[in-house]
Design an enzyme around this catalytic site. Structure first.
Site, PDB file in Angstrom:
ATOM      1  N   GLU A  11      80.444  42.996  37.272  1.00 15.12           N
ATOM      2  CA  GLU A  11      79.932  42.444  36.016  1.00 15.12           C
ATOM      3  C   GLU A  11      80.899  41.429  35.417  1.00 15.12           C
ATOM      4  O   GLU A  11      82.099  41.656  35.335  1.00 15.12           O
ATOM      5  CB  GLU A  11      79.668  43.573  35.001  1.00 15.12           C
ATOM      6  CG  GLU A  11      78.680  44.622  35.488  1.00 15.12           C
ATOM      7  CD  GLU A  11      77.277  44.058  35.749  1.00 15.12           C
ATOM      8  OE1 GLU A  11      76.965  42.958  35.253  1.00 15.12           O
ATOM      9  OE2 GLU A  11      76.509  44.729  36.465  1.00 15.12           O
TER      10      GLU A  11
ATOM     11  N   CYS B  76      76.523  51.313  30.476  1.00 14.28           N
ATOM     12  CA  CYS B  76      77.505  50.587  31.281  1.00 14.28           C
ATOM     13  C   CYS B  76      77.974  49.345  30.536  1.00 14.28           C
ATOM     14  O   CYS B  76      79.168  49.080  30.425  1.00 14.28           O
ATOM     15  CB  CYS B  76      76.928  50.262  32.653  1.00 14.28           C
ATOM     16  SG  CYS B  76      76.692  51.781  33.619  1.00 14.28           S
TER      17      CYS B  76
ATOM     18  N   HIS C 220      79.025  47.981  38.949  1.00 10.64           N
ATOM     19  CA  HIS C 220      77.864  48.848  39.192  1.00 10.64           C
ATOM     20  C   HIS C 220      77.757  49.133  40.691  1.00 10.64           C
ATOM     21  O   HIS C 220      77.875  48.215  41.505  1.00 10.64           O
ATOM     22  CB  HIS C 220      76.575  48.137  38.758  1.00 10.64           C
ATOM     23  CG  HIS C 220      76.159  48.426  37.352  1.00 10.64           C
ATOM     24  ND1 HIS C 220      76.083  47.454  36.387  1.00 10.64           N
ATOM     25  CD2 HIS C 220      75.760  49.584  36.761  1.00 10.64           C
ATOM     26  CE1 HIS C 220      75.659  48.010  35.248  1.00 10.64           C
ATOM     27  NE2 HIS C 220      75.468  49.293  35.447  1.00 10.64           N
TER      28      HIS C 220
HETATM   29  N1  PCA Z   1      74.618  53.744  34.711  1.00  7.07           N
HETATM   30  C1  PCA Z   1      73.939  53.431  33.456  1.00  7.07           C
HETATM   31  C2  PCA Z   1      74.612  54.305  32.443  1.00  7.07           C
HETATM   32  C3  PCA Z   1      75.435  55.287  33.196  1.00  7.07           C
HETATM   33  C4  PCA Z   1      75.437  54.804  34.583  1.00  7.07           C
HETATM   34  O1  PCA Z   1      76.109  55.279  35.510  1.00  7.07           O
HETATM   35  C5  PCA Z   1      73.936  51.950  33.122  1.00  7.07           C
HETATM   36  O2  PCA Z   1      73.852  51.139  34.062  1.00  7.07           O
HETATM   37  O3  PCA Z   1      74.027  51.569  31.965  1.00  7.07           O
END
Ligand code: PCA
Length: 212
Positions: free
Chosen positions: A80, A143, A167
């Protein structure tokens, strides 16, 4: 000793297993390139991330903060680039909080860029044969919230920490019956380790160019 804070997330909603928690705990106390990793699992709760993550950062004062989470349906590792000051969730977090376009930090900056060497990390992951992409939206759920809170705390407290978010996809067991892409835990773990190593190299290079 220099430190890396590695946070993962617990389960939420219909996602009963979160590989990011297993990876974060698996690296706890492991030493990578002379840096000790502190692995922590955050709850999928806006309120608790907003209250607890700043305390964790100020207490540990890591050189590197790498936050990781699960992106269901993602077919690659997503590094990100930006976190926005916005919370929106239709289904809500584990506390049942369903914000509609509320700021994470009222009056805070609209957005923060990751301070990890994001592009280098993506290039390195691809060189290692791991599908990866630079992502320009971490969404509006936890996140994005953790990344924003981390970067905001670092700015407000004038910490020297570099920070960012990655992610990871489902592991294969989670994708069964969902027609969703997946990545084995081993590979996602390797991606996280590569991101940490690249971040350490970046800090070391920055330090040596300062001293020149
Ligand atoms: N993924 C979610 C919240 C917690 C996680 O592991 C997200 O992408 O916001």
């Amino acid at each position: 000793m220099s430190k890396v804070l590695l946070t993962g997330f617990g389960p939420w909603g219909s996602e009963k297993y979160n590989p990011s928690a297993e990876i974060a705990l698996g690296f706890n106390n492991v030493v990578i390139g002379g840096y000790r990793v502190v692995g922590v699992v955050l709850p999928v709760s806006y309120r608790r991330v907003i209250s607890d993550l700043p305390e964790i950062l100020v207490k540990i004062k890591p050189d590197i903060a790498l936050h990781i989470g699960l992106a269901p349906k993602s077919c690659e590792v997503r590094v990100e680039r930006v976190a926005i000051n916005l919370m929106y969730s239709e289904k809500g977090d584990v506390d049942g909080f369903k914000p509609v376009d509320e700021p994470i930090v009222p009056g805070g900056p609209v957005a923060y860029f990751a301070t990890l060497p994001t592009r280098r990390i993506v290039e390195r992951l691809k060189e290692e044969g791991i599908p990866a992409v630079l992502s320009y939206s971490a969404g509006t759920f936890l996140c994005n919230c953790a990344m924003y809170v981390s970067l905001h705390t670092i700015a407000a407290q004038r910490l020297e920490t570099i920070s960012g978010f990655i992610h990871i996809p489902y592991i294969p067991q989670q994708a069964v019956g969902k027609s969703a892409p997946s990545m084995c835990l081993h590979l996602s773990r390797k991606a996280v380790e590569i991101a940490i190593k690249e971040s350490i190299d970046y800090l070391k290079q920055r330090e040596s160019s300062k001293n020149r």
